[in-house]
Write an enzyme that holds these catalytic residues in place. Structure first.
Site, PDB file in Angstrom:
ATOM      1  CB  THR A  42      -5.470   7.691   6.537  1.00 23.91           C
ATOM      2  OG1 THR A  42      -4.173   7.191   6.150  1.00 23.91           O
ATOM      3  CG2 THR A  42      -5.339   8.951   7.362  1.00 23.91           C
ATOM      4  CG  HIS A  75      -1.643  -1.231   1.505  1.00 28.19           C
ATOM      5  ND1 HIS A  75      -2.615  -1.675   0.640  1.00 28.19           N
ATOM      6  CD2 HIS A  75      -1.562  -2.160   2.488  1.00 28.19           C
ATOM      7  CE1 HIS A  75      -3.096  -2.825   1.103  1.00 28.19           C
ATOM      8  NE2 HIS A  75      -2.485  -3.140   2.215  1.00 28.19           N
ATOM      9  CG  HIS A 101       0.929   9.890   7.122  1.00 24.07           C
ATOM     10  ND1 HIS A 101      -0.138   9.194   6.596  1.00 24.07           N
ATOM     11  CD2 HIS A 101       0.618  11.191   6.974  1.00 24.07           C
ATOM     12  CE1 HIS A 101      -1.064  10.023   6.186  1.00 24.07           C
ATOM     13  NE2 HIS A 101      -0.633  11.261   6.395  1.00 24.07           N
ATOM     14  CG  HIS A 150       3.242   5.292   5.778  1.00 21.98           C
ATOM     15  ND1 HIS A 150       3.127   5.244   7.163  1.00 21.98           N
ATOM     16  CD2 HIS A 150       2.096   5.859   5.333  1.00 21.98           C
ATOM     17  CE1 HIS A 150       1.951   5.722   7.527  1.00 21.98           C
ATOM     18  NE2 HIS A 150       1.322   6.119   6.442  1.00 21.98           N
ATOM     19  CD  GLU A 178      -3.877   9.213   3.474  1.00 23.40           C
ATOM     20  OE1 GLU A 178      -3.468   9.067   4.638  1.00 23.40           O
ATOM     21  OE2 GLU A 178      -4.543   8.352   2.885  1.00 23.40           O
ATOM     22  CG  HIS A 214      -0.881   8.072   2.241  1.00 25.55           C
ATOM     23  ND1 HIS A 214      -1.635   6.915   2.324  1.00 25.55           N
ATOM     24  CD2 HIS A 214      -0.325   8.266   3.467  1.00 25.55           C
ATOM     25  CE1 HIS A 214      -1.562   6.453   3.580  1.00 25.55           C
ATOM     26  NE2 HIS A 214      -0.768   7.241   4.284  1.00 25.55           N
TER      27      HIS A 214
HETATM   28  O1  LIG Z   1      -1.603   6.319   7.285  1.00 30.78           O
HETATM   29  S1  LIG Z   1      -1.567   6.283   8.769  1.00 30.78           S
HETATM   30  O2  LIG Z   1      -2.788   6.867   9.348  1.00 30.78           O
HETATM   31  O3  LIG Z   1      -0.369   6.949   9.297  1.00 30.78           O
HETATM   32  C1  LIG Z   1      -1.534   4.610   9.234  1.00 30.78           C
HETATM   33  C2  LIG Z   1      -0.820   4.234  10.265  1.00 30.78           C
HETATM   34  C3  LIG Z   1      -0.761   2.875  10.827  1.00 30.78           C
HETATM   35  C4  LIG Z   1       0.081   2.707  11.896  1.00 30.78           C
HETATM   36  C5  LIG Z   1       0.179   1.489  12.504  1.00 30.78           C
HETATM   37 BR1  LIG Z   1       1.344   1.369  13.973  1.00 30.78          BR
HETATM   38  C6  LIG Z   1      -0.549   0.379  12.083  1.00 30.78           C
HETATM   39  C7  LIG Z   1      -1.399   0.513  10.996  1.00 30.78           C
HETATM   40  C8  LIG Z   1      -1.509   1.748  10.363  1.00 30.78           C
HETATM   41  O4  LIG Z   1      -2.332   1.888   9.291  1.00 30.78           O
HETATM   42 ZN   LIG Z   2      -0.351   7.205   6.226  1.00 33.24          ZN
END
Ligand SMILES: O=S(=O)(O)/C=C/c1cc(Br)ccc1O
Ligand SMILES: [Zn+2]
Length: 256
Positions: free
Chosen positions: A197, A63, A117, A91, A104, A93
């Site tokens: 997200t 992803h 992020h 990571h 986002e 997006h």
């Molecule tokens: O895109 S984010 O909202 O930063 C996703 C963060 C995220 C962090 C963890 Br730890 C596990 C699953 C997740 O999807």
């Molecule tokens: Zn993210």
């Protein structure tokens, strides 16, 4: 499994993850005129202290890319945070080539071509797995990427994407790298209570969205598309891995 295509994308996530229709979902459109300046955020300034040996590896999660971090020596505190949080991964997006779509969060309806992020977990919990679904479990710093001059600091990471083309691919980071170089010089931000997200969309995130974007080059944005993923018509370049803004449900966005 969930994705971003028509069949399994954000509008379908609620089928397996009902919290997708929850009261504190992310991302959101940040309406700058409605954000409340909160002096308390400046009275206890956000403290970000990373180290230059915390980044272990880059992997293709299917992803996004994900830089896995050994949290030792990577703490944030202050600002909207009531305790210390440690960096666990970062990571991004992003959108299609050459378009200003892909972030986002949006600012007064405006998107950026990508959004980074930096994910941190609350040290009051024993590990990130325990923290990930608690209301104060995570703090994510969002940094907008704008298209401009090359970001020398991002280059060592963006150069690795071609080495992890497929889901599950991983390459070690065997050089010193301080992720603080990815933050804008100006540390002003918006903050609000939201969620992951991506599924499982847990409502566990204190969002800290930096106001200033950092510039990266078109080539660095293009390098994100060295990452591949499954599309309905077979393997393809990874892009449009972003969730659109979600209802605010009366939440207040605070600002420094
Ligand atoms: O895109 S984010 O909202 O930063 C996703 C963060 C995220 C962090 C963890 Br730890 C596990 C699953 C997740 O999807
Ligand atoms: Zn993210």
């Amino acid at each position: 499994a969930w994705g971003y295509d028509q069949q399994h994308g954000p509008s379908k996530w609620h089928e397996h993850f009902p919290i997708a229709k929850g009261q504190r979902q992310s991302p959101i459109d940040i309406v700058t005129g409605s954000a409340k300046v909160d002096q308390a955020l400046s009275d206890k300034p956000l403290k970000i202290s990373y180290s230059n040996n915390c980044c272990q590896s880059v992997t293709n999660t299917g992803h996004s890319f994900q830089v896995v971090v050994d949290g030792a020596g990577t703490e944030i505190s202050g600002g909207p945070l009531d305790s210390t949080y440690k960096l666990v991964q970062y990571h991004a997006h992003w959108g299609p080539l050459g378009e200003n779509v892909g972030s986002e969060h949006t600012v007064d309806g405006v998107s950026y071509p990508a959004e980074l992020h930096l994910v941190h977990w609350n040290q009051k919990y024993k590990d990130v797995t325990e923290a990930v679904d608690k209301p104060d479990g995570l703090a994510v710093i969002g940094v907008f990427f704008s298209r401009g001059k090359e970001h020398a600091g991002f280059k060592p990471i963006s150069d690795l994407f071609s080495k992890v083309p497929r889901k599950g691919d991983k390459v070690d980071i065997n050089f010193n790298y301080d992720p603080a170089c990815l933050l804008p010089a100006q540390r002003n931000y918006w903050t609000y209570l939201g969620s992951l997200t991506t599924p499982p969309l847990f409502e566990s995130v204190t969002w800290i969205v930096m106001k200033d974007p950092v510039e990266v080059s078109s080539e660095q944005l293009a390098a994100l598309r060295n990452l591949l993923w499954e599309t309905p018509s077979g393997e393809g370049q990874m892009f449009n891995n972003y969730r659109p803004p979600q209802p605010l449900h009366g939440r207040v966005v605070r600002s420094t």
